[in-house]
Design a protein around this motif. Structure first.
Motif, PDB file in Angstrom:
ATOM      1  N   THR A 140       0.710  -1.242   0.016  1.00  0.00           N
ATOM      2  CA  THR A 140       0.014  -0.176   0.021  1.00  0.00           C
ATOM      3  C   THR A 140       1.003   1.305   0.042  1.00  0.00           C
ATOM      4  O   THR A 140       1.992   1.020   0.478  1.00  0.00           O
ATOM      5  N   GLY A 141       0.276   2.402  -0.175  1.00  0.00           N
ATOM      6  CA  GLY A 141       1.101   3.414  -0.361  1.00  0.00           C
ATOM      7  C   GLY A 141       0.371   4.662   0.655  1.00  0.00           C
ATOM      8  O   GLY A 141      -0.788   4.427   0.869  1.00  0.00           O
ATOM      9  N   SER A 142       1.176   5.829   0.603  1.00  0.00           N
ATOM     10  CA  SER A 142       0.637   7.036   1.448  1.00  0.00           C
ATOM     11  C   SER A 142       1.661   7.914   1.231  1.00  0.00           C
ATOM     12  O   SER A 142       2.643   7.910   0.550  1.00  0.00           O
ATOM     13  N   VAL A 143       1.571   9.138   1.893  1.00  0.00           N
ATOM     14  CA  VAL A 143       2.107  10.137   1.661  1.00  0.00           C
ATOM     15  C   VAL A 143       2.660  10.602   3.278  1.00  0.00           C
ATOM     16  O   VAL A 143       2.010  10.692   4.330  1.00  0.00           O
ATOM     17  N   PHE A 144       4.098  10.978   3.407  1.00  0.00           N
ATOM     18  CA  PHE A 144       4.436  11.402   4.505  1.00  0.00           C
ATOM     19  C   PHE A 144       5.677  12.476   4.430  1.00  0.00           C
ATOM     20  O   PHE A 144       6.550  12.331   3.725  1.00  0.00           O
ATOM     21  N   LYS A 145       5.334  13.685   5.102  1.00  0.00           N
ATOM     22  CA  LYS A 145       5.791  14.853   4.855  1.00  0.00           C
ATOM     23  C   LYS A 145       6.038  15.324   3.421  1.00  0.00           C
ATOM     24  O   LYS A 145       6.948  15.504   2.988  1.00  0.00           O
ATOM     25  N   GLY A 146       4.916  14.975   2.776  1.00  0.00           N
ATOM     26  CA  GLY A 146       5.006  15.427   1.267  1.00  0.00           C
ATOM     27  C   GLY A 146       5.380  14.497   0.334  1.00  0.00           C
ATOM     28  O   GLY A 146       5.669  14.736  -0.844  1.00  0.00           O
ATOM     29  N   LYS A 147       6.123  13.526   0.766  1.00  0.00           N
ATOM     30  CA  LYS A 147       6.750  12.377  -0.015  1.00  0.00           C
ATOM     31  C   LYS A 147       5.965  11.175  -0.132  1.00  0.00           C
ATOM     32  O   LYS A 147       5.433  10.578   0.907  1.00  0.00           O
ATOM     33  N   TYR A 148       5.695  10.652  -1.197  1.00  0.00           N
ATOM     34  CA  TYR A 148       4.812   9.443  -1.299  1.00  0.00           C
ATOM     35  C   TYR A 148       5.714   8.324  -1.036  1.00  0.00           C
ATOM     36  O   TYR A 148       7.041   8.102  -1.411  1.00  0.00           O
ATOM     37  N   ILE A 149       5.346   7.319  -0.143  1.00  0.00           N
ATOM     38  CA  ILE A 149       6.033   6.018   0.213  1.00  0.00           C
ATOM     39  C   ILE A 149       5.223   4.854   0.013  1.00  0.00           C
ATOM     40  O   ILE A 149       4.263   4.890  -0.288  1.00  0.00           O
ATOM     41  N   LEU A 150       6.102   3.833   0.039  1.00  0.00           N
ATOM     42  CA  LEU A 150       5.429   2.470   0.051  1.00  0.00           C
ATOM     43  C   LEU A 150       5.552   1.732   1.400  1.00  0.00           C
ATOM     44  O   LEU A 150       6.327   1.831   2.016  1.00  0.00           O
ATOM     45  N   ARG A 151       4.473   0.902   1.786  1.00  0.00           N
ATOM     46  CA  ARG A 151       4.117   0.269   2.920  1.00  0.00           C
ATOM     47  C   ARG A 151       4.296  -1.242   2.760  1.00  0.00           C
ATOM     48  O   ARG A 151       3.104  -1.749   2.018  1.00  0.00           O
ATOM     49  N   PHE A 152       5.127  -1.973   3.544  1.00  0.00           N
ATOM     50  CA  PHE A 152       5.173  -3.296   3.503  1.00  0.00           C
ATOM     51  C   PHE A 152       4.846  -3.767   4.782  1.00  0.00           C
ATOM     52  O   PHE A 152       5.349  -3.443   5.823  1.00  0.00           O
ATOM     53  N   ALA A 153       3.700  -4.654   4.930  1.00  0.00           N
ATOM     54  CA  ALA A 153       3.182  -4.912   6.344  1.00  0.00           C
ATOM     55  C   ALA A 153       3.422  -6.452   6.254  1.00  0.00           C
ATOM     56  O   ALA A 153       3.283  -7.334   5.395  1.00  0.00           O
ATOM     57  N   VAL A 154       3.337  -6.764   7.614  1.00  0.00           N
ATOM     58  CA  VAL A 154       3.391  -8.255   8.100  1.00  0.00           C
ATOM     59  C   VAL A 154       2.298  -8.662   9.007  1.00  0.00           C
ATOM     60  O   VAL A 154       2.499  -7.687   9.980  1.00  0.00           O
ATOM     61  N   SER A 155       1.303  -9.397   8.825  1.00  0.00           N
ATOM     62  CA  SER A 155       0.453  -9.667   9.820  1.00  0.00           C
ATOM     63  C   SER A 155       0.036 -11.209   9.981  1.00  0.00           C
ATOM     64  O   SER A 155      -0.587 -11.692  11.009  1.00  0.00           O
ATOM     65  N   SER A 156       0.268 -11.901   8.820  1.00  0.00           N
ATOM     66  CA  SER A 156      -0.260 -13.470   9.120  1.00  0.00           C
ATOM     67  C   SER A 156       0.890 -14.122   9.901  1.00  0.00           C
ATOM     68  O   SER A 156       2.001 -14.040   9.665  1.00  0.00           O
ATOM     69  N   PRO A 157       0.222 -15.164  10.679  1.00  0.00           N
ATOM     70  CA  PRO A 157       1.258 -16.100  11.336  1.00  0.00           C
ATOM     71  C   PRO A 157       1.935 -16.990  10.321  1.00  0.00           C
ATOM     72  O   PRO A 157       2.775 -17.653  11.021  1.00  0.00           O
ATOM     73  N   PHE A 158       1.706 -17.031   9.103  1.00  0.00           N
ATOM     74  CA  PHE A 158       2.154 -18.067   8.207  1.00  0.00           C
ATOM     75  C   PHE A 158       3.406 -17.268   7.410  1.00  0.00           C
ATOM     76  O   PHE A 158       4.004 -18.100   6.689  1.00  0.00           O
ATOM     77  N   THR A 159       3.685 -16.114   7.500  1.00  0.00           N
ATOM     78  CA  THR A 159       4.431 -15.254   6.979  1.00  0.00           C
ATOM     79  C   THR A 159       5.899 -15.644   7.337  1.00  0.00           C
ATOM     80  O   THR A 159       6.200 -16.037   8.622  1.00  0.00           O
ATOM     81  N   GLU A 160       6.827 -15.903   6.654  1.00  0.00           N
ATOM     82  CA  GLU A 160       8.363 -16.387   7.059  1.00  0.00           C
ATOM     83  C   GLU A 160       9.282 -15.557   6.361  1.00  0.00           C
ATOM     84  O   GLU A 160       9.076 -14.786   5.333  1.00  0.00           O
ATOM     85  N   SER A 161      10.669 -15.844   6.594  1.00  0.00           N
ATOM     86  CA  SER A 161      11.646 -15.276   5.968  1.00  0.00           C
ATOM     87  C   SER A 161      11.717 -15.280   4.462  1.00  0.00           C
ATOM     88  O   SER A 161      11.968 -14.458   3.773  1.00  0.00           O
ATOM     89  N   LYS A 162      11.442 -16.454   4.054  1.00  0.00           N
ATOM     90  CA  LYS A 162      11.622 -16.895   2.624  1.00  0.00           C
ATOM     91  C   LYS A 162      10.434 -15.675   1.997  1.00  0.00           C
ATOM     92  O   LYS A 162      10.466 -15.537   0.667  1.00  0.00           O
ATOM     93  N   HIS A 163       9.381 -15.479   2.443  1.00  0.00           N
ATOM     94  CA  HIS A 163       8.263 -14.736   1.913  1.00  0.00           C
ATOM     95  C   HIS A 163       8.563 -13.342   2.032  1.00  0.00           C
ATOM     96  O   HIS A 163       8.266 -12.709   0.780  1.00  0.00           O
ATOM     97  N   VAL A 164       9.398 -12.836   2.811  1.00  0.00           N
ATOM     98  CA  VAL A 164       9.892 -11.652   2.895  1.00  0.00           C
ATOM     99  C   VAL A 164      10.946 -11.576   1.878  1.00  0.00           C
ATOM    100  O   VAL A 164      10.898 -10.480   1.127  1.00  0.00           O
ATOM    101  N   GLU A 165      11.849 -12.327   1.602  1.00  0.00           N
ATOM    102  CA  GLU A 165      12.779 -12.399   0.559  1.00  0.00           C
ATOM    103  C   GLU A 165      12.208 -12.372  -0.965  1.00  0.00           C
ATOM    104  O   GLU A 165      12.561 -11.865  -1.871  1.00  0.00           O
ATOM    105  N   PHE A 166      11.164 -13.244  -1.126  1.00  0.00           N
ATOM    106  CA  PHE A 166      10.424 -13.362  -2.250  1.00  0.00           C
ATOM    107  C   PHE A 166       9.682 -12.130  -2.620  1.00  0.00           C
ATOM    108  O   PHE A 166       9.731 -11.409  -3.691  1.00  0.00           O
ATOM    109  N   ALA A 167       9.276 -11.368  -1.703  1.00  0.00           N
ATOM    110  CA  ALA A 167       8.552  -9.900  -1.896  1.00  0.00           C
ATOM    111  C   ALA A 167       9.398  -9.208  -2.287  1.00  0.00           C
ATOM    112  O   ALA A 167       9.236  -8.295  -3.172  1.00  0.00           O
TER     113      ALA A 167
END
Length: 360
Positions: free
Chosen positions: A312-339
């Motif tokens: 997801t995206g948003s704006v912080f202090k006038g700059k457009y930023i990207l947001r990477f979220a983790v919330s699933s109990p099934f997410t592992e390091s390999k999924h972060v690396e894939f992303a």
């Protein structure tokens, strides 16, 4: 489990606290703004019993930071209360001087500040307002302090995160969302207050057809929200706590934090990118260095169009930023690396981006 002061409990015996499960943080916010309005009116009636509440209410102001959730402003629309936005520091945190300046500004306009929305974990960057600085000022001014910890509140299950809510003993209300990062299904937003009498009296209307002749003392939750009819939200919260236990939920929170920090480390190793805020828990914010907002917006679209990872995206202090979220109990390091692989591939193909840095 969260380490909140006992004054928020029905059974504390040392105050008039209590809690309720609401449908959302927005619902909690508007209820607290109405309660703040009622408390302010009651205080003014002590010196002027003939005051017109509708006339006086037009002078009331709710304070919020430029990083606070839009639900505060929306609540002001519904409650007929003006909102005054306060600037935050470079990290997105609201500090004491900005609050003092805001109160002085409101008073110079002959208006009355009655409410402050304090954010512990902002939606955009997970910024934390300096509650320990803000709450004493509001306490002296008679301003209701509502703490919105919808996203990050579940982190307080872990003692090592509780330093982020220093000053909570001076807050009037606290809300967090187990349906966001605590594995509970929607909707389940928990709200505690120190003064339930003010909350209940704010919406209490007792026509004969709603006279249930309940024994005293009792809690009548129809006075705790705008809806008289309430779905049963407590069992799903209870089942999650029973299933995982406190230790299991703490393990989940710590795992989320660890994976977010792993992602932040990957960002920091690629010279094309920059982190936009400290990655503490739940999500990390980043963007392409030396690139305009439109380029970063296009990068987000390119990533999401792969249908392999969603950011997801948003704006912080006038700059457009990207947001990477983790919330699933099934997410592992390999999924972060894939992303991260998908993100860097999208950056490699992006025209107009600074590609002088490292590539995947």
């Amino acid at each position: 489990m969260l380490g909140l002061p006992e004054q928020f409990l029905f059974s504390s015996g040392i105050g008039n606290g209590g809690g309720v499960i609401q449908e959302s943080a927005s619902g909690s916010c508007i209820l607290m703004l109405v309660a703040a309005k009622r408390r302010a009116l009651d205080k003014l009636r002590q010196t002027d019993k003939d005051l017109d509440p509708y006339d006086v209410s037009s002078k009331f102001v709710a304070l919020m930071s430029d990083q606070a959730h839009s639900s505060i402003e929306r609540s002001g629309f519904v409650a007929g209360i003006r909102t005054h936005i306060l600037p935050t520091d470079e990290t997105g945190s609201l500090r004491a001087q900005a609050l003092l300046d805001g109160i002085a500004k409101v008073k110079s306009l002959r208006r009355i500040p009655i409410f402050l929305g304090v954010t512990l974990g902002s939606t955009t960057t997970l910024a934390f307002d300096a509650l320990a600085e803000l709450a004493p000022i509001c306490h002296d001014e008679g301003i209701w302090v509502h703490v919105d910890a919808a996203i990050a509140g579940s982190a307080f299950l872990c003692p090592e995160f509780r330093y982020l809510m220093a000053g909570i003993e001076l807050a009037d209300s606290f809300n967090c969302g187990p349906h966001k990062t605590m594995l509970v299904t929607m909707s389940c937003s928990v709200l505690w207050v120190k003064d339930r009498t003010t909350v209940e009296s704010s919406l209490a209307i007792d026509p004969p057809y709603l006279d249930y002749h309940l024994e005293k003392p009792h809690v009548d939750y129809r006075h705790w929200s705008f809806n008289l009819t309430r779905p049963l939200r407590s069992l799903k919260l209870w089942f999650v706590i029973r299933l995982f236990g406190v230790q299991g939920l703490q393990d989940h929170i710590r795992k989320q934090s660890r994976l977010v920090k792993e992602f932040a480390h990957l960002v920091s190793t690629d010279a094309r990118f920059e982190l936009c805020a400290e990655a503490i828990y739940s999500h990390a914010c980043f963007r392409l260095k030396n690139s305009d907002n439109e380029t970063n917006r296009h990068l987000l679209n390119q990533i999401n169009m792969t249908r392999k990872v969603v950011l997801t995206g948003s704006v912080f202090k006038g700059k457009y930023i990207l947001r990477f979220a983790v919330s699933s109990p099934f997410t592992e390091s390999k999924h972060v690396e894939f992303a991260w692989k998908i993100i860097t591939e999208a950056a490699n193909e992006l025209k107009g981006a600074d590609t002088d840095g490292l590539k995947d």
